[in-house]
Every structure is written in structure tokens, then in C-alpha cells.
Design a protein around this motif. Structure first.
Motif, PDB file in Angstrom:
ATOM      1  N   MET A   1       0.841  -1.184   0.000  1.00  0.00           N
ATOM      2  CA  MET A   1       0.000   0.000   0.000  1.00  0.00           C
ATOM      3  C   MET A   1       0.877   1.236   0.000  1.00  0.00           C
ATOM      4  O   MET A   1       1.865   1.288   0.751  1.00  0.00           O
ATOM      5  N   PRO A   2       0.613   2.272  -0.783  1.00  0.00           N
ATOM      6  CA  PRO A   2       1.440   3.476  -0.827  1.00  0.00           C
ATOM      7  C   PRO A   2       1.488   4.148   0.529  1.00  0.00           C
ATOM      8  O   PRO A   2       0.583   4.005   1.352  1.00  0.00           O
ATOM      9  N   PRO A   3       2.553   4.899   0.824  1.00  0.00           N
ATOM     10  CA  PRO A   3       2.663   5.570   2.128  1.00  0.00           C
ATOM     11  C   PRO A   3       1.608   6.650   2.284  1.00  0.00           C
ATOM     12  O   PRO A   3       1.117   7.212   1.316  1.00  0.00           O
ATOM     13  N   TRP A   4       1.286   6.926   3.559  1.00  0.00           N
ATOM     14  CA  TRP A   4       0.291   7.957   3.841  1.00  0.00           C
ATOM     15  C   TRP A   4       0.906   9.339   3.657  1.00  0.00           C
ATOM     16  O   TRP A   4       1.995   9.608   4.156  1.00  0.00           O
ATOM     17  N   PRO A   5       0.237  10.226   2.950  1.00  0.00           N
ATOM     18  CA  PRO A   5       0.766  11.595   2.801  1.00  0.00           C
ATOM     19  C   PRO A   5       0.711  12.319   4.129  1.00  0.00           C
ATOM     20  O   PRO A   5      -0.173  12.063   4.948  1.00  0.00           O
ATOM     21  N   PRO A   6       1.661  13.221   4.395  1.00  0.00           N
ATOM     22  CA  PRO A   6       1.677  13.919   5.686  1.00  0.00           C
ATOM     23  C   PRO A   6       0.386  14.670   5.978  1.00  0.00           C
ATOM     24  O   PRO A   6      -0.048  14.749   7.116  1.00  0.00           O
ATOM     25  N   SER A   7      -0.250  15.226   4.957  1.00  0.00           N
ATOM     26  CA  SER A   7      -1.445  16.033   5.191  1.00  0.00           C
ATOM     27  C   SER A   7      -2.651  15.198   5.559  1.00  0.00           C
ATOM     28  O   SER A   7      -3.691  15.727   5.908  1.00  0.00           O
ATOM     29  N   SER A   8      -2.560  13.872   5.497  1.00  0.00           N
ATOM     30  CA  SER A   8      -3.713  13.019   5.783  1.00  0.00           C
ATOM     31  C   SER A   8      -3.733  12.546   7.228  1.00  0.00           C
ATOM     32  O   SER A   8      -4.623  11.801   7.611  1.00  0.00           O
ATOM     33  N   ARG A   9      -2.780  12.957   8.040  1.00  0.00           N
ATOM     34  CA  ARG A   9      -2.720  12.465   9.410  1.00  0.00           C
ATOM     35  C   ARG A   9      -3.646  13.261  10.322  1.00  0.00           C
ATOM     36  O   ARG A   9      -3.256  13.839  11.315  1.00  0.00           O
ATOM     37  N   THR A  10      -4.898  13.310   9.946  1.00  0.00           N
ATOM     38  CA  THR A  10      -5.970  13.884  10.748  1.00  0.00           C
ATOM     39  C   THR A  10      -7.203  13.050  10.485  1.00  0.00           C
ATOM     40  O   THR A  10      -7.199  12.145   9.660  1.00  0.00           O
ATOM     41  N   PRO A 393      -6.026  -3.733   2.372  1.00  0.00           N
ATOM     42  CA  PRO A 393      -7.195  -4.197   3.146  1.00  0.00           C
ATOM     43  C   PRO A 393      -7.736  -5.542   2.668  1.00  0.00           C
ATOM     44  O   PRO A 393      -8.278  -6.312   3.474  1.00  0.00           O
ATOM     45  N   TYR A 394      -7.592  -5.839   1.387  1.00  0.00           N
ATOM     46  CA  TYR A 394      -8.113  -7.094   0.869  1.00  0.00           C
ATOM     47  C   TYR A 394      -7.278  -8.299   1.313  1.00  0.00           C
ATOM     48  O   TYR A 394      -7.707  -9.439   1.147  1.00  0.00           O
ATOM     49  N   ASP A 395      -6.082  -8.043   1.871  1.00  0.00           N
ATOM     50  CA  ASP A 395      -5.253  -9.133   2.376  1.00  0.00           C
ATOM     51  C   ASP A 395      -5.531  -9.455   3.841  1.00  0.00           C
ATOM     52  O   ASP A 395      -4.888 -10.350   4.406  1.00  0.00           O
TER      53      ASP A 395
END
Length: 471
Positions: A1-10, A393-395
Motif C-alpha cells: 500500500m502506498p505511504p500515507w501523505p503527511p497532510s492526511s494524518r488527521t 485491506p483485501y489481504d
């Protein structure tokens, strides 16, 4: 899964100054495209469409529905300012099922239960079940908290709506709206990105696209709890609730009349009283008035020897009780609630076997709701585990476990569990789960059992070393 962008940590995408664009003269951000705006309009329609029905159901659940049904127009006018007595059957019907929907744990992944507790669902899951029962369906948002940890939040169907793929039935888009006194905040959730829209005022329909945040999950992070075609558990109860409210209101109005019976007097002439204008001046006209004081407990006197006084017989209230019994029977039919939920109007249950037989229909409905809600909870846990471990998530494979929905005798349940364990049909862990223990309680109890076994072996060894035993 691609890494989470910094702006999404809310709990939602964070608006940054770099994401904003200069507005055009038409009031639309340069970042906005027509397909995005069209999709926003479509999702807002999905959100606004069921709002009247949701508020209607909520008012019945709260017991604040102002509707007085089955009354004539004249009676409604007379009772317009009357305090309505509401026997709130709708809340009873919802809570009777909610208290039987208890998630006891998950199997398939050891990280599931700690993540469940991390999102406070050991306490908030009851709220989710209540909303799903009341409205037919509710939602859970799975995202990151401010610390970057996986977290799920409870979302009301009054604030969230979803759109499904007509073929796969997967959620392909979702909308969440938060209204304040000065603005509106809207998030559009999709499998690839999350859009954040705002308006300048609470009533404005001119929305500006503020930011786009990539969605590393690859699926929409909004999960539906409940089936799309499920209706509210109180839908069939609403007319019965109206009948109960009307009967209770009639009962109180009749009891007022019965408490103060009407009195009469005959053989007494009415007195004439001058009619005054608004300034208190005599207009020269007269009107006939009752010479006896009304609404008074004082003694009545009459100069005419032929005058007669009397009192009308009070109303009998037994008919209202019989009518309420009929209404309660109709309520039991549409809700599957046993007679014990309706108090003294119904026969009491005198044994545990009779109670289980009376609750069989209610237990069947609760178990059906467990199956309907279980799919949503398993999806929530797959997303939480995927975010926590950085996998697809499918795994993830996880299965929800529910506490028994029926009312069981503790002695009978313990006896049956011990016999199954002694026969080798159940393991010790399965036996504890059958007794209703959660995963945490099972883990603690198994740990205590192991410590007791170690202590027992140490005690036997100590006695042997001290020469207290020949073994």
C-alpha cells in the motif's frame, strides 16, 4: 500500500495554504473542475434527500413528536396547547434490540481487538447499533488521528451519505458534511482521493474546493453498518405509537373530568349583568350570567324553595385500559417484544423457560441484526488493520464474534459448557467464549490458569524436596 501523505494524518484532510488557489470572478476556485462540482451536487442530493425521514424518526425516538393522530379537527384545536402524554414505545423497541447487540471479540487477526479498543468501540459501538436500528443504516469513518494512528469514528446518517457501484455493490463515493454557524465543511471520500470543500457561510451553496488528498487505502474509508434495504425497526410501530399517545391523552383528559364531576342547579333564574366596553363604561346592554360561582368549592345557596342541586356521575376509565391493552398487543406484534416489556398491562412471566419462549422472536430479530451488522464491522476492522500495518485491506481476514442474544440461565450455561469441555468437544478458550467472556477477559483468564498450574507444580516440587511426599 502506498505511504500515507503527511497532510492526511488527521480525521479528515487538512487544508494547507499551498492547496488554496486564487478565486475567479465567478466565485469558483481555479482548482475546481466541472466533473468535481457535478459529483459534489449529486452527493449533496443523496445526503439531503432522506433528511426529513431521519428527523421524523428521531422525533418519535425522542418522544417529542407533536402529532396527535386519530383526532377530529375540533379536538385537535381544543388540545393545541395541551401537554401531550407520550408512552414512548419507539425508544423501548430500539433499546430492546440494542442491548442484545454486544461485540465480544474478533478472530483471524490478533491486532483487531486492540484497535477496536483504541477507537473506543467497547463503549461507542452501542451508539452505532442504536443509530443503525433507528435509521436503518449508519456509518463509520476509518482514517488517521492527529498522532498518525489508525482510528475509526462514529458518523451519523444525518451527516454522511454513500454511493455504491450498481454491479459490485462496493462503496465508490461518500460525503460528509459538518455545519457550523459561519461555514460548511464538506469532504468527498473516494477510493483514490479525498476532496475538501468549504463555503463562506452556513447557508451558502457556493462551495470552493480547498484541497485534494491521496487515499492510500485504495477503497472508500466510509463503511456502512447495516443493509441498504433495511428499514427502521420502528417504521411499523409509528401508527401504533400515535394510537397509544392518543389513548393516553384521552385518558388524562377524561381523568380531569372524572376528578371534578360536573354539578348542576335548576329552578334558579339567571342574573342580568351590564355589558361594559373596553374602557369600563356601561354600554346600556345587559347579559345573563350564572348567579352561582363556577369552579368553586364554596356552598351554593338559593332563595327559591323549588331549586334543586345535583352532580353528574363521573366518567368510568375502564374502557381506556381495555383500549390500551389492544394497542400494546399491536405493539408486541410489530416489534416482537415479549409481554414483560409492557409492565402490568400484560401477564408476567413466572419461569426461565417461559421467559426464553416469550423472547424467542426478539432473539431471532437480534441475531438477524448481528448478521447484518457483522459485515460492516469486519470491513471496519480490515481497514483499521490495513492502516495500522501498512498492508492492503483485501489481504486482511477477520471475523466478528457476538455475545449471545438470548437470555440464559447462568447455571444452565455453565453446566452445559463444562460438559462440552469435559467431553473434549470444546477447548478451554472456546468454553470461556461460550460463557460470554471477551477476548481480553479470555486472555487474562488463561494467563491466570497457567500461573495457577505453575504455582501448583512449584508447591508439589517444594514438598518433594522437603521430604513431605514420596512422589
Amino acid at each position: 500500500m502506498p505511504p500515507w501523505p503527511p497532510s492526511s494524518r488527521t480525521t479528515g484532510p487538512r487544508t494547507t495554504p499551498q492547496s488554496r488557489r486564487r478565486r475567479t470572478e465567478a466565485g469558483v476556485s481555479e482548482l475546481t473542475t466541472n466533473p468535481d462540482r457535478d459529483h459534489l451536487t449529486e452527493m449533496l442530493q443523496l445526503l439531503d434527500g432522506p433528511q426529513p425521514r431521519l428527523h421524523h424518526l428521531e422525533r418519535y425516538y425522542r418522544g417529542t413528536s407533536p402529532k396527535l393522530a386519530y383526532l377530529s379537527a375540533e379536538a385537535k384545536r381544543n388540545l393545541a396547547k395541551f401537554e401531550v402524554l407520550s408512552a414512548n414505545l419507539c425508544r423501548v423497541a430500539v433499546l430492546a434490540l440494542q442491548e442484545r447487540l454486544r461485540v465480544s471479540g474478533f478472530t483471524g487477526n490478533n491486532a483487531a481487538w486492540p484497535l477496536w479498543l483504541q477507537s473506543d468501540f467497547d463503549q461507542l459501538s452501542a451508539t452505532v447499533h442504536r443509530d443503525a436500528l433507528l435509521y436503518g443504516q449508519t456509518y463509520v469513518l476509518v482514517w488517521l488521528d492527529k498522532r498518525g494512528r489508525a482510528r475509526a469514528t462514529v458518523e451519523s446518517p444525518k451527516d454522511v451519505a454513500i454511493q455504491r457501484d450498481p454491479v459490485t455493490r462496493e462503496i465508490v463515493s461518500a460525503i460528509k458534511r459538518v455545519q457550523t454557524r459561519t461555514s460548511q465543511q464538506i469532504w468527498i471520500y473516494g477510493p483514490e482521493e479525498i476532496q475538501h470543500w468549504t463555503s463562506d457561510s452556513a447557508n451558502s451553496t457556493a462551495y470552493t474546493l480547498q484541497s485534494r488528498t491521496p487515499n492510500p487505502l485504495g477503497v472508500t474509508p466510509i463503511v456502512a453498518i447495516g443493509l441498504d434495504d433495511d428499514d427502521s425497526v420502528i417504521s411499523d410501530l409509528l401508527p401504533v405509537q400515535d394510537a397509544a399517545t392518543k389513548m393516553a391523552t384521552d385518558l388524562m383528559a377524561a381523568s380531569e373530568a372524572a376528578g371534578r364531576p360536573q354539578r348542576f342547579a335548576s329552578g334558579i333564574e339567571a342574573e342580568e349583568s351590564p355589558v361594559l366596553d373596553k374602557d369600563g363604561n356601561d354600554t346600556g346592554e345587559t347579559e345573563a350570567v350564572n348567579p352561582l360561582p363556577e369552579n368553586s368549592n364554596r356552598t351554593w345557596l338559593a332563595a327559591n324553595a323549588q331549586a334543586r342541586f345535583g352532580q353528574l356521575s363521573g366518567d368510568r376509565l375502564e374502557g381506556f385500559e381495555a383500549g390500551m391493552r389492544v394497542i400494546m398487543a399491536a405493539a408486541m406484534t410489530v416489534t416482537s417484544l415479549p409481554p414483560s416489556y409492557f409492565g402490568l398491562l400484560q401477564d408476567s412471566v413466572t419461569s426461565a423457560d417461559a421467559l426464553r419462549a416469550a423472547e424467542s422472536a426478539l432473539v431471532a430479530r437480534a441475531e438477524a441484526k448481528q448478521r447484518a451488522f457483522g459485515t460492516g464491522w469486519e470491513t471496519v476492522m480490515r481497514l483499521l488493520i490495513a492502516i495500522d500495518q501498512g498492508i492492503d485491506p483485501y489481504d486482511v481476514s477477520v471475523k466478528v464474534n457476538w455475545s449471545p442474544a438470548d437470555t440464559r440461565s447462568e447455571a444452565q450455561l455453565a453446566d452445559a459448557s463444562v460438559k462440552l469441555y469435559a467431553a473434549g468437544l470444546l477447548s478451554r478458550e472456546a468454553t470461556l467464549r461460550r460463557l460470554g467472556l471477551t477476548d481480553d477477559e479470555i486472555e487474562d483468564e488463561l494467563g491466570r490458569i497457567k500461573r495457577d498450574l505453575v504455582d501448583a507444580r512449584d508447591l508439589v516440587l517444594g514438598r518433594y524436596m522437603a521430604g513431605q511426599t514420596d512422589h
